[in-house]
Scaffold this motif. Structure first.
Motif, PDB file in Angstrom:
ATOM      1  N   SER A  58       9.725   4.608   3.446  1.00  0.00           N
ATOM      2  CA  SER A  58       8.628   4.026   4.214  1.00  0.00           C
ATOM      3  C   SER A  58       7.673   3.177   3.377  1.00  0.00           C
ATOM      4  CB  SER A  58       7.851   5.121   4.942  1.00  0.00           C
ATOM      5  OG  SER A  58       7.296   6.034   4.021  1.00  0.00           O
ATOM      6  N   ASP A  59       7.586   3.405   2.083  1.00  0.00           N
ATOM      7  CA  ASP A  59       6.675   2.629   1.228  1.00  0.00           C
ATOM      8  C   ASP A  59       7.312   1.378   0.627  1.00  0.00           C
ATOM      9  OD1 ASP A  59       4.562   4.324   1.625  1.00  0.00           O
ATOM     10  OD2 ASP A  59       4.974   5.529  -0.161  1.00  0.00           O
ATOM     11  N   ASP A  61       8.534  -2.214  -0.217  1.00  0.00           N
ATOM     12  CA  ASP A  61       8.191  -3.600   0.107  1.00  0.00           C
ATOM     13  C   ASP A  61       9.444  -4.464   0.148  1.00  0.00           C
ATOM     14  OD1 ASP A  61       5.349  -3.228   0.153  1.00  0.00           O
ATOM     15  OD2 ASP A  61       5.409  -3.136  -2.036  1.00  0.00           O
ATOM     16  N   THR A  83      10.495   1.533   7.849  1.00  0.00           N
ATOM     17  CA  THR A  83       9.678   0.675   6.984  1.00  0.00           C
ATOM     18  C   THR A  83       8.645  -0.098   7.799  1.00  0.00           C
ATOM     19  OG1 THR A  83      11.277  -1.134   7.087  1.00  0.00           O
ATOM     20  CG2 THR A  83      11.498   0.421   5.259  1.00  0.00           C
TER      21      THR A  83
END
Length: 129
Positions: A58-59, A61, A83
């Motif tokens: 989920s973090d 980039d 995401t």
């Protein structure tokens, strides 16, 4: 890096000084080799020996994927669910079915890199690039 192997891509990406680089690899042998490289090079790379389908992404980039086509299609669903909008997905050699890449980069004579953005509305008609 999903399916990081020994971390080749991650160690190359370390040259650009990102905040953190994380890879997931299922093979214990490849993981071990990657961890040895972590200790030798100390580039801020972390490789975890675990199933990327169960990992928290989920973090992220930017997500790099170089896997077989069937897995690329399955991981795309996880990426879209977990995401943030705007996350970039870099796929080596395979397209994501029914989605138009933001950019295509030709690598040598045979390979291409496809760059996608999560939650982009660029769906393809008839699945054709």
């Amino acid at each position: 890096d999903l399916g990081a192997g020994t971390g080749y891509f991650l160690f190359k990406a370390a040259k650009f000084s990102p905040q953190k680089l994380i890879g997931y690899e299922l093979s214990p042998l490849l993981c071990l080799l990657g961890c040895i490289k972590e200790l030798l090079y100390r580039k801020g790379v972390r490789i975890y020996c675990r199933d990327f389908f169960k990992a928290d992404i989920s973090d992220a980039d930017i997500i790099y994927v170089f896997l077989v086509d069937d897995i690329v299609q399955k991981i795309w669903n996880k990426i879209q669910r977990e995401t943030r909008p705007g996350t970039k997905v870099v796929v080596l050699s395979d397209v994501i079915n029914h989605y138009k890449p933001d950019k295509i980069i030709k690598c040598g004579n045979y390979s291409k890199i496809y760059i996608y953005t999560v939650n982009s509305t660029a769906k393809l008609k008839n699945g054709i690039i």
